[in-house]
Design a protein around this motif. Sequence first.
Motif, PDB file in Angstrom:
ATOM      1  N   LYS A 179     -10.498   2.553  -3.355  1.00 36.21           N
ATOM      2  CA  LYS A 179      -9.713   1.276  -3.559  1.00 36.21           C
ATOM      3  C   LYS A 179      -9.866   0.945  -5.375  1.00 36.21           C
ATOM      4  N   ALA A 180     -10.550   0.439  -5.890  1.00 31.65           N
ATOM      5  CA  ALA A 180     -10.477   0.254  -7.480  1.00 31.65           C
ATOM      6  C   ALA A 180      -9.154   1.353  -8.294  1.00 31.65           C
ATOM      7  N   HIS A 181      -9.750   2.113  -7.355  1.00 32.45           N
ATOM      8  CA  HIS A 181      -8.417   3.212  -8.601  1.00 32.45           C
ATOM      9  C   HIS A 181      -7.137   2.664  -8.545  1.00 32.45           C
ATOM     10  N   PHE A 182      -6.405   2.515  -6.905  1.00 30.68           N
ATOM     11  CA  PHE A 182      -5.775   2.438  -6.504  1.00 30.68           C
ATOM     12  C   PHE A 182      -4.995   1.034  -7.385  1.00 30.68           C
ATOM     13  N   GLN A 183      -6.190  -0.344  -7.182  1.00 35.18           N
ATOM     14  CA  GLN A 183      -5.550  -1.287  -7.329  1.00 35.18           C
ATOM     15  C   GLN A 183      -5.550  -1.222  -9.434  1.00 35.18           C
ATOM     16  N   THR A 229     -10.551  13.765  -2.126  1.00 36.41           N
ATOM     17  CA  THR A 229      -8.842  13.835  -3.185  1.00 36.41           C
ATOM     18  C   THR A 229      -8.060  12.574  -2.794  1.00 36.41           C
ATOM     19  N   PRO A 230      -8.443  11.430  -3.210  1.00 33.45           N
ATOM     20  CA  PRO A 230      -7.850  10.316  -2.883  1.00 33.45           C
ATOM     21  C   PRO A 230      -6.173  11.103  -3.501  1.00 33.45           C
ATOM     22  N   LEU A 231      -5.176  10.819  -2.899  1.00 32.29           N
ATOM     23  CA  LEU A 231      -3.780  11.903  -3.080  1.00 32.29           C
ATOM     24  C   LEU A 231      -2.306  10.335  -3.439  1.00 32.29           C
ATOM     25  N   THR A 247      12.958   5.731   0.664  1.00 32.13           N
ATOM     26  CA  THR A 247      11.947   6.419  -0.147  1.00 32.13           C
ATOM     27  C   THR A 247      11.258   5.927  -0.325  1.00 32.13           C
ATOM     28  N   ALA A 248       9.761   6.711  -0.315  1.00 28.02           N
ATOM     29  CA  ALA A 248       8.608   5.136  -1.120  1.00 28.02           C
ATOM     30  C   ALA A 248       6.987   6.292  -1.309  1.00 28.02           C
ATOM     31  N   THR A 249       6.398   5.673  -2.115  1.00 27.83           N
ATOM     32  CA  THR A 249       5.353   5.852  -3.172  1.00 27.83           C
ATOM     33  C   THR A 249       4.131   5.685  -2.001  1.00 27.83           C
ATOM     34  N   PHE A 250       2.818   6.341  -1.599  1.00 25.36           N
ATOM     35  CA  PHE A 250       1.928   6.313  -1.132  1.00 25.36           C
ATOM     36  C   PHE A 250       0.285   6.426  -2.006  1.00 25.36           C
ATOM     37  N   LEU A 251      -0.460   5.440  -1.331  1.00 23.26           N
ATOM     38  CA  LEU A 251      -1.293   5.909  -2.219  1.00 23.26           C
ATOM     39  C   LEU A 251      -2.777   5.924  -1.190  1.00 23.26           C
ATOM     40  N   PHE A 252      -2.936   7.345  -1.127  1.00 18.83           N
ATOM     41  CA  PHE A 252      -3.637   8.028   0.335  1.00 18.83           C
ATOM     42  C   PHE A 252      -5.485   8.178   0.433  1.00 18.83           C
ATOM     43  N   PRO A 253      -6.043   6.764   0.745  1.00 22.64           N
ATOM     44  CA  PRO A 253      -7.937   7.334   0.270  1.00 22.64           C
ATOM     45  C   PRO A 253      -7.834   8.901   0.504  1.00 22.64           C
ATOM     46  N   SER A 254      -8.989   9.093   0.236  1.00 25.36           N
ATOM     47  CA  SER A 254      -9.349  10.501   0.608  1.00 25.36           C
ATOM     48  C   SER A 254      -9.266  10.552   2.197  1.00 25.36           C
TER      49      SER A 254
END
Length: 179
Positions: A49-53, A165-167, A141-148
Amino acid sequence: MKKLGLCCLVIFSIISCKSPEARRPISVKGGSYIEESVARNIKLYENEKAHFQDIMDANPDQKYEVSQNGFWYTYNTKIESDSLPKPVFGDIVHFDYDVKNINGDVLYTYAETKPDTYIMDKQDLFTGLREGLKLMKAGETATFLFPSTKAYGYYGDQNKISTNTPLICKVTIHSIIEN
């Protein structure tokens, strides 16, 4: 005397017949493994979550939203029309996507994932992408941030995506055929 012997024999046979007792374990283990696993997964999620932030902060021009399913997304191309449907159970969705790790390294290109056809909730697709498709309309078109936990989790995909691995996935829906 025979009666006394017979009587003793009957009493001993009655006393000796009892139901079997369950064997108790030698040592009792608590739920420490489960508690450790929960603590480890919470820490993993907080790190992701911190990396995504950090990614969201680095792109202030993009408006990221958090989904009810535990991932983040932003529309690169959004269609405001309410007349276009979002896919539901049984609809056929034609889409393509790429897959990157949290550092932006490409794991699967559009060419490797190929334009994909997916029957909503009837075919195998990782949890996050399945739920993400339900948020989109044809042409978006969307960009998704998925936690592992919403990607391939503990096992990875046994190929390019390793364990936990988060994607980051950029997804384009080309068409939706309603069932």
